[in-house]
Design an enzyme around this catalytic site. Structure first.
Site, mmCIF file in Angstrom:
data_model
loop_
_atom_site.group_PDB
_atom_site.id
_atom_site.type_symbol
_atom_site.label_atom_id
_atom_site.label_comp_id
_atom_site.label_asym_id
_atom_site.label_seq_id
_atom_site.Cartn_x
_atom_site.Cartn_y
_atom_site.Cartn_z
ATOM 1 N N ASP A 18 3.524 -24.057 -6.092
ATOM 2 C CA ASP A 18 4.805 -23.734 -6.734
ATOM 3 C C ASP A 18 5.835 -23.620 -5.618
ATOM 4 O OD1 ASP A 18 6.872 -22.641 -8.494
ATOM 5 O OD2 ASP A 18 5.262 -22.138 -9.873
ATOM 6 N N HIS A 22 7.132 -26.670 -4.311
ATOM 7 C CA HIS A 22 8.365 -26.955 -5.042
ATOM 8 C C HIS A 22 9.619 -26.717 -4.223
ATOM 9 C CE1 HIS A 22 6.185 -26.461 -9.197
ATOM 10 N NE2 HIS A 22 5.643 -27.379 -8.421
#
Length: 407
Positions: free
Chosen positions: A215, A242
């Site tokens: 993430d 991310h």
């Protein structure tokens, strides 16, 4: 700020055992005087949740591995840990700093959350549980690796954190924390495994660290608990993940953020600010400088509509954001403000991407500096001098693996 030094005084040195080490680790921590360190020698330590003591440092030596118990019962808060429900707050973290002042975690060893191992008594892993929650529209109840709450003067130095079931490190209402030479290593498909998340916190330094995760590599947030200010990131390398994110919670306000000498190698987004009307606030005084990117779908991703279906009146506002000497390849370059009354305000100088990169710009006010922008945003005028790509060759280095034995 100078590099942190290892503790001068050690209260106890523990050797590994073949059983559950929770009680003896916690007892040794509780009996360690303030200002001293509990040192784990080379070997494997298996433990359930641990609570840090104010002023005490956990020193995990080279070759030592602290492994999280996979039994959901030892983390359980409300009978829901290890299940899918609609809240997702049913587990205690593996390591908790609560109302502590001083101390931290140092050493060249490893803390392993065992997110990919089967949950005790179940057939699926913590990560598989999280993925199932996504498909079922629910929330996974999984432990975070480390939570730091209402604390101050915390130091992480040299440690490797890997395979967290959930977020690796969250900081909530923390004053003064340093992460120096930290490695965070978790597979790209491990859902909701953020690297480091400062939330409603001030005076945070993340330096000389290497992060790859499933993430956000780093996510700076500010919810109803208050503002996040004075966060500095210097000389870090991010791999899969991310990206370098602010948000999505920005309600409390985020300001005075400095990001320089950052490499983003294969992150989905690169530099990112994300929020929406359900959780928006003012993000201001953010400086990005000397950033190298490659292999990113959205190298620039500044969006006020993170959730297109969000409902609320908390309009995200991004002001005084500057990008200086940023180099990347192709992909989407997104600057999307909320509306004409709430435009983004960006300064771009020496920003260079491939000619195949394309801009998506809505409700944004852009100021271009003397070192130019390439490609030039639609409707803007750059100086005749084209932006010169930064020399990023020296930045493309492999993720530094630990020499600790695999689980």
């Amino acid at each position: 700020m100078p590099e942190p030094v290892l503790p001068a005084h050690i209260c106890a040195r523990l050797a590994s055992s073949s059983g559950d080490d929770t009680r003896r680790l916690q007892a040794a921590m509780d009996n360690c005087p303030r200002g001293e360190a509990l040192q784990l020698l080379a070997g494997r330590f298996s433990s359930g949740p641990l609570t840090m003591k104010s002023g005490v440092t956990l020193w995990i030596s080279r070759g030592a591995m602290l492994v999280a118990n996979s039994d959901p019962r030892v983390y359980d808060k409300n009978g829901h840990c290890g299940t899918v429900d609609h809240k997702g707050n049913g587990c205690r973290p593996f390591i908790l700093f609560k109302s502590t002042d001083g101390g931290g975690i140092v050493g060249e060893g490893v803390i392993d959350g065992q997110g990919g191992k089967p949950i005790q008594g179940q057939e699926e892993s913590w990560w598989q549980l999280a993925r199932r929650a996504q498909t079922e529209g629910g929330a996974q109840n999984v432990p975070r690796l480390i939570e730091i709450e209402d604390a101050s003067h915390i130091i992480f130095h040299g440690i490797t954190l890997r395979n967290s079931p959930g977020f690796h490190v969250t900081l909530k209402n923390v004053q003064d924390a340093t992460f120096w030479g930290v490695r965070i290593d978790t597979p790209a498909n491990a859902r909701n495994t953020d690297g480091i998340d400062p939330i409603s916190s001030q005076n945070i330094l993340i330096a000389h660290s290497f992060i790859r995760t499933g993430d956000d590599n780093v996510a700076i947030k500010a919810g109803a608990g208050g503002a996040t200010r004075h966060v500095v990131l210097v000389d870090n390398h991010f791999y899969w993940g991310h990206g370098m994110s602010i948000g999505s919670e920005t309600l409390g306000g985020v300001s005075d953020i400095r990001v320089r000498d950052l490499t983003l190698d294969g992150t989905t987004s690169g530099l990112r600010i994300k929020s929406d009307i359900s959780r928006g606030g003012v993000v201001s005084d953010v400086r990005y400088e000397n950033v190298c990117m490659r292999g990113n779908r959205r190298p620039l991703d500044f969006d006020t509509r993170y959730d297109a279906l969000a409902i609320g009146n908390n309009i995200p506002v991004y002001l005084d954001i500057s990008l200086s000497h940023i180099s990347g390849e192709t992909g989407q370059l997104i600057l999307r403000g909320h509306d004409a009354a709430h435009p983004l305000q960006f300064a771009l100088n020496g920003v260079s991407f491939s000619h195949t990169a394309h801009w998506l710009i809505e409700s944004a006010q852009i100021r271009i500096g003397q070192d130019g922008v390439s490609p030039v945003p639609p409707g803007e005028t750059s100086l005749p001098r084209s932006a010169v790509p930064a020399d990023c060759a020296k930045n493309w280095i492999p993720f530094p693996m630990t020499d600790a034995s695999e689980d």
